[in-house]
Design a protein around this motif. Sequence first.
Motif, PDB file in Angstrom:
ATOM      1  N   UNK A 179       0.838  -1.204   0.000  1.00 48.77           N
ATOM      2  CA  UNK A 179       0.000   0.000   0.000  1.00 48.77           C
ATOM      3  C   UNK A 179       0.870   1.251   0.000  1.00 48.77           C
ATOM      4  N   UNK A 180       1.965   1.233   0.746  1.00 45.45           N
ATOM      5  CA  UNK A 180       2.896   2.374   0.767  1.00 45.45           C
ATOM      6  C   UNK A 180       3.428   2.632  -0.646  1.00 45.45           C
ATOM      7  N   UNK A 181       3.824   1.558  -1.343  1.00 44.28           N
ATOM      8  CA  UNK A 181       4.330   1.714  -2.725  1.00 44.28           C
ATOM      9  C   UNK A 181       3.245   2.293  -3.639  1.00 44.28           C
ATOM     10  N   UNK A 182       2.017   1.785  -3.505  1.00 45.49           N
ATOM     11  CA  UNK A 182       0.901   2.268  -4.317  1.00 45.49           C
ATOM     12  C   UNK A 182       0.619   3.751  -4.028  1.00 45.49           C
ATOM     13  N   UNK A 183       0.645   4.129  -2.767  1.00 44.81           N
ATOM     14  CA  UNK A 183       0.421   5.525  -2.398  1.00 44.81           C
ATOM     15  C   UNK A 183       1.552   6.413  -2.908  1.00 44.81           C
ATOM     16  N   UNK A 184       2.774   5.931  -2.854  1.00 47.91           N
ATOM     17  CA  UNK A 184       3.910   6.708  -3.370  1.00 47.91           C
ATOM     18  C   UNK A 184       3.709   7.000  -4.860  1.00 47.91           C
ATOM     19  N   UNK A 185       3.276   5.988  -5.607  1.00 51.26           N
ATOM     20  CA  UNK A 185       3.013   6.195  -7.037  1.00 51.26           C
ATOM     21  C   UNK A 185       1.880   7.202  -7.235  1.00 51.26           C
ATOM     22  N   UNK A 186       0.803   7.050  -6.501  1.00 51.93           N
ATOM     23  CA  UNK A 186      -0.352   7.922  -6.660  1.00 51.93           C
ATOM     24  C   UNK A 186       0.001   9.379  -6.357  1.00 51.93           C
ATOM     25  N   UNK A 241       2.936  10.674  -6.260  1.00 50.81           N
ATOM     26  CA  UNK A 241       4.200  11.048  -6.920  1.00 50.81           C
ATOM     27  C   UNK A 241       5.245  11.516  -5.900  1.00 50.81           C
ATOM     28  N   UNK A 242       5.401  10.713  -4.854  1.00 50.66           N
ATOM     29  CA  UNK A 242       6.412  10.998  -3.833  1.00 50.66           C
ATOM     30  C   UNK A 242       7.225   9.729  -3.599  1.00 50.66           C
ATOM     31  N   UNK A 243       8.446   9.870  -3.106  1.00 47.22           N
ATOM     32  CA  UNK A 243       9.234   8.671  -2.795  1.00 47.22           C
ATOM     33  C   UNK A 243       8.565   7.852  -1.684  1.00 47.22           C
ATOM     34  N   UNK A 244       8.745   6.544  -1.722  1.00 45.34           N
ATOM     35  CA  UNK A 244       8.187   5.678  -0.688  1.00 45.34           C
ATOM     36  C   UNK A 244       8.604   6.126   0.707  1.00 45.34           C
ATOM     37  N   UNK A 245       9.818   6.592   0.831  1.00 46.07           N
ATOM     38  CA  UNK A 245      10.338   7.020   2.133  1.00 46.07           C
ATOM     39  C   UNK A 245       9.565   8.214   2.700  1.00 46.07           C
ATOM     40  N   UNK A 246       8.869   8.953   1.853  1.00 43.59           N
ATOM     41  CA  UNK A 246       8.149  10.152   2.279  1.00 43.59           C
ATOM     42  C   UNK A 246       6.683   9.850   2.632  1.00 43.59           C
ATOM     43  N   UNK A 247       6.188   8.689   2.205  1.00 47.72           N
ATOM     44  CA  UNK A 247       4.768   8.355   2.413  1.00 47.72           C
ATOM     45  C   UNK A 247       4.394   8.426   3.892  1.00 47.72           C
ATOM     46  N   UNK A 248       5.201   7.845   4.763  1.00 50.81           N
ATOM     47  CA  UNK A 248       4.838   7.808   6.185  1.00 50.81           C
ATOM     48  C   UNK A 248       4.877   9.202   6.824  1.00 50.81           C
ATOM     49  N   UNK A 249       5.770  10.051   6.358  1.00 47.51           N
ATOM     50  CA  UNK A 249       5.771  11.437   6.849  1.00 47.51           C
ATOM     51  C   UNK A 249       4.494  12.146   6.398  1.00 47.51           C
ATOM     52  N   UNK A 250       4.076  11.897   5.158  1.00 45.24           N
ATOM     53  CA  UNK A 250       2.819  12.463   4.660  1.00 45.24           C
ATOM     54  C   UNK A 250       1.642  11.895   5.447  1.00 45.24           C
ATOM     55  N   UNK A 251       1.724  10.616   5.813  1.00 41.82           N
ATOM     56  CA  UNK A 251       0.684   9.988   6.618  1.00 41.82           C
ATOM     57  C   UNK A 251       0.556  10.649   7.982  1.00 41.82           C
TER      58      UNK A 251
END
Length: 175
Positions: free
Chosen positions: A77-84, A86-96
Amino acid sequence: MRLYLSVLIGLCSMMLTVAMRANVKASGAWEVLEGCRLVSAPINDGDSFKVQHQDLTFIARLYFVDCPETHGTYMARVRDQARYFSIPEAVVMAAGKQSAAFTEKFLRGEFTVITQWADARGGKEPRFFALVRKNDQMLSSELIRNGFARIYGMPTKGSWPDGISPRSYLSQLKQ
């Protein structure tokens, strides 16, 4: 021993209340819960959070939206959200964490939960799909408007208590 028995009876009562409400609402009827409050809990994020309504505590999972993950538990899900987003996977949790902070701020004080008690699965505790309204604003709309969520996930079935259709609301979200 007396305290233990009191706690056990209280827990059983709460579980019975949740089970009874879930069984009663299996018919798909909507229930409007006024005067809800956010409960601080480690599971809280942008689109799922613990709610207190009178003597009932439960986890609400928003219909229609998906916020970035706050933990790496579901890496697909993190990878899918990163694609959606347009952010690096490493940034998804900070955005979360930013979306969780937005939701926490939105839910300060009292708010309304609208639910059919549909099982939202996930986690160790029961979760129920819900709409959340505060001051005539829907949390899901505000998350989308502010860039903290994507349109995704479970839609509702049937018109809401105020007569709005899910299709109409989805069109509003897309705009």
